[in-house]
Write a protein that holds these residues in place. Structure first.
Motif, short mmCIF file in Angstrom:
data_model
loop_
_atom_site.label_atom_id
_atom_site.label_comp_id
_atom_site.label_asym_id
_atom_site.label_seq_id
_atom_site.Cartn_x
_atom_site.Cartn_y
_atom_site.Cartn_z
N TYR A 170 47.03 49.66 -32.62
CA TYR A 170 48.15 48.90 -32.01
C TYR A 170 48.56 49.50 -30.67
N MET A 171 48.47 50.82 -30.62
CA MET A 171 48.85 51.52 -29.39
C MET A 171 47.98 51.05 -28.22
N LYS A 172 46.69 50.86 -28.50
CA LYS A 172 45.79 50.39 -27.44
C LYS A 172 46.20 49.00 -26.99
N LYS A 173 46.67 48.17 -27.96
CA LYS A 173 47.13 46.82 -27.63
C LYS A 173 48.38 46.86 -26.76
N ILE A 174 49.30 47.76 -27.09
CA ILE A 174 50.58 47.81 -26.38
C ILE A 174 50.41 48.33 -24.96
N THR A 175 49.71 49.46 -24.83
CA THR A 175 49.64 50.09 -23.52
C THR A 175 48.47 49.56 -22.69
N GLY A 176 47.53 48.89 -23.35
CA GLY A 176 46.37 48.39 -22.63
C GLY A 176 45.43 49.50 -22.17
N SER A 177 45.61 50.70 -22.73
CA SER A 177 44.69 51.78 -22.37
C SER A 177 44.42 52.63 -23.60
N ASN A 178 43.53 53.60 -23.46
CA ASN A 178 43.14 54.43 -24.59
C ASN A 178 43.56 55.88 -24.37
N ASP A 179 44.53 56.08 -23.47
CA ASP A 179 44.85 57.45 -23.06
C ASP A 179 45.83 58.18 -23.96
N VAL A 180 46.83 57.46 -24.43
CA VAL A 180 47.88 58.14 -25.20
C VAL A 180 47.91 57.67 -26.64
N GLY A 181 48.20 58.61 -27.52
CA GLY A 181 48.40 58.29 -28.92
C GLY A 181 49.88 58.14 -29.18
N PHE A 182 50.20 57.70 -30.40
CA PHE A 182 51.58 57.50 -30.76
C PHE A 182 51.95 58.49 -31.85
N GLY A 183 52.97 59.31 -31.59
CA GLY A 183 53.31 60.35 -32.55
C GLY A 183 54.77 60.33 -32.93
N HIS A 184 55.09 59.63 -34.00
CA HIS A 184 56.47 59.57 -34.47
C HIS A 184 56.38 59.21 -35.94
N PHE A 185 57.14 59.90 -36.79
CA PHE A 185 56.96 59.68 -38.22
C PHE A 185 57.68 58.44 -38.75
N GLY A 186 57.52 57.33 -38.02
CA GLY A 186 57.95 56.05 -38.56
C GLY A 186 56.75 55.14 -38.61
N THR A 187 55.56 55.76 -38.52
CA THR A 187 54.34 54.99 -38.29
C THR A 187 54.04 53.94 -39.35
N ILE A 188 54.30 54.26 -40.62
CA ILE A 188 54.02 53.27 -41.67
C ILE A 188 54.77 51.97 -41.34
N GLY A 189 56.00 52.10 -40.91
CA GLY A 189 56.81 50.93 -40.56
C GLY A 189 56.25 50.19 -39.35
N TYR A 190 55.76 50.94 -38.37
CA TYR A 190 55.26 50.28 -37.15
C TYR A 190 53.95 49.57 -37.43
N VAL A 191 53.09 50.22 -38.23
CA VAL A 191 51.81 49.61 -38.57
C VAL A 191 52.06 48.35 -39.40
#
Lengths: 452, 89
Positions: A170-191
């Motif tokens: 999803y992160m790739k979809k949001i940012t349109g790039s492959n550079d940054v990952g997403f690190g926050h422990f609410g991930t189950i909810g975001y996915v």
């Protein structure tokens, strides 16, 4: 000789000194100048002590709230808030937390180096909170000493690489790039929100095509949103308990609504102080961690905190706030119907995580995805804490608990493992997961690189 | 001079911005004291320059000439460009 050993053990038993030592090691390893080393070490210890002070402030406002809730509705009501529960837990589990956090960060680097979960989790305060929760659950399960730190740290290291990995699609979809990952422990909810967006959002236009009032963005200011939400909660409870109960038991004759207002903002003040403490603790430790990981795992991606995605969809942020909060309120009503422990809408998670869930939902399913995805997130963070409470041992009786989804998810899994397996079996399972991931990395065929 | 990175919670993102601003300053050959804070605590006299994401820039209440707004809070390149622009004014 014995007295020296005693002295060293005593030092290691004081969590504030222990985190100070961790910072010291990091600073020395980075070859910082002597004054910087002293400054950084003292600041880190100071941070830990400030955190304890914040806990006292926060508790003073949380305790009357719990009693008022019980008096008014005759059930227990709980406000999930990471800062609150961590500050309370640290008193008893501080040493375990500090050690699990330090070695957990090392484990994250090892996991990123030897498996395909190539993410370095850089949201330091969440690492700290997760270390605390793992420490609590494993200690409640009977772990101690080296085994506690080993299992806890390896678990934390795996978690730190795993959640960014599942969010990355999803992160790739949001940012349109492959550079940054997403690190926050609410991930189950975001996915979940992203997946719901995918399922329902066909043809729905993006939230960014809507015109929304801009002046609601002051709510992103966490101290303000916490104060306002707590004021609502405190007012409802003060009125439901009645002037008489409040003024005889708590306020010493002060008008109950004045008392409610002050207590609500006191809660925010407590969180504020705790955050200052956390900030001091992380100031020296995170840069060191970043430095090491950049050197040791150069091909890994940094996984960063929620607001990294906010600028990509500011409207979805606002839609997510409101939608998640609605989910929280409807979830609360459902809990009431079921006669379960009541989880009041936690302020920070609904505002920050709800907003993020909105961005994820919008990325896959536009407006409809943002609304329904964030709503589902709101329901999730209302129900997960209910199942988390029993595994937290005596902390489950505090008037607060961990808030974001991954704490619930990890806590419930780990807590249930602790109930049905022996300590050694848990250790074997965690090590086996790690070894499987390493084995997969070296034995399975590498995917053909199409990106970059 | 003093530069302050600001975000809503004052923990993760502003901290990350602080580290990236430091990197950008190094490339630009400039010296500054950099720290980070939350939106609620920040006041106009605290620093000479405030850096924040586009999503919160409107609610900061800081004088516009002291604020640098960034779109991608982890792009060192964007910090370099925006800061260079500021220093060249």
């Amino acid at each position: 000789m014995d007295s020296i050993l005693f002295f060293i053990l005593d030092i290691l038993k004081v969590p504030s000194v222990l985190v100070g030592l961790i910072a010291l090691v990091g600073l020395v390893a980075q070859k910082k100048a002597f004054p910087d080393i002293i400054k950084g070490t003292v600041k880190t210890i100071l941070g830990f002590l400030v955190l304890g002070g914040g806990a006292t402030v926060l508790l003073s406002s949380l305790t009357p709230l719990g009693s008022m809730f019980e008096h008014a509705f005759n059930v227990q009501g709980i406000i999930p808030n990471n800062e609150a529960i961590v500050s309370m837990a640290l008193e008893k589990y501080g040493t375990a937390t500090a050690l699990i956090m330090a070695f957990g960060m090392v484990a994250n680097i090892i996991v990123a180096r030897f498996t395909r979960l190539k993410f370095i989790f850089l949201t330091g305060h969440h690492t700290f909170y997760m270390a605390c929760m793992i420490g609590v659950i494993l200690t409640v399960a009977g772990f101690e000493g080296v085994q506690l730190v080993f299992v806890g740290a390896l678990t934390l290291g795996l978690i730190m690489a795993f959640f960014p990995a599942i969010a990355h699609f999803y992160m790739k979809k949001i940012t349109g790039s492959n550079d940054v990952g997403f690190g926050h422990f609410g991930t189950i909810g975001y996915v979940l929100s992203g997946a719901i967006g995918q399922a329902v959002g066909k043809g729905s236009p993006s939230t960014e095509e809507m015109d929304l009032p801009k002046n609601l963005s002051f709510l992103r200011d966490s101290s303000i949103s916490i104060s306002l939400t707590m004021m609502i909660i405190y007012f409802v409870l003060a009125i439901a308990s009645g002037n008489e109960y409040v003024s005889t038991h708590f306020s010493n004759g002060q008008h109950y609504l004045v008392y409610a207002t002050i207590q609500a903002i006191t809660f925010a003040a407590g969180v504020y102080v705790i955050l200052q403490g956390v900030r001091l603790i992380l100031a020296e430790i995170v840069p060191a961690f970043t430095g090491f990981s950049e050197k040791l795992v150069p091909d890994a991606k940094p996984a960063l905190d929620c607001p990294i995605v906010f600028p990509y969809a500011p409207n979805a942020v606002l839609v997510g706030f409101l939608s998640s909060f609605m989910g929280g309120i409807i979830g609360l009503v459902l809990l009431g119907q079921l006669n379960w422990v009541l989880i009041l809408p936690g302020v920070v998670p609904h505002f920050f995580c709800g907003a993020t869930a909105g961005v994820f939902g919008n990325a896959t399913g536009g407006r409809r995805g943002a609304i329904l995805g964030a709503f589902a997130h709101g329901l999730l963070i209302t129900f997960l804490p209910v199942f988390l409470l029993p595994v937290l041992g005596s902390l489950g009786f505090a008037n607060t608990t961990f808030s974001d989804t991954d704490f619930g998810g990890v806590g419930i899994v780990l807590g249930n493992m602790a109930q049905f397996m022996s300590k050694d079996m848990i250790m074997i399972v965690i090590v086996a997961i790690f070894l499987l991931l390493v084995g997969y990395n070296y034995l399975a065929k590498k995917p053909v690189k199409t990106e970059e | 001079m003093k530069i302050m990175a600001v975000c809503g919670h004052g923990l993760g993102s502003s901290f990350m911005m602080e580290m990236n601003i430091k990197k950008a300053l190094k490339t630009l050959g400039k010296e500054a004291e950099v720290s980070h804070q939350d939106l609620a605590s920040v006041t106009a006299n605290e620093a000479d320059l405030f850096v924040m994401g586009a999503d919160i820039a409107n609610s900061s209440g800081l004088p516009a000439d002291k604020v640098v707004v960034v779109k991608n809070i982890v792009s060192v390149k964007e910090f370099e460009e925006k800061l260079a622009e500021y220093f060249n004014q």
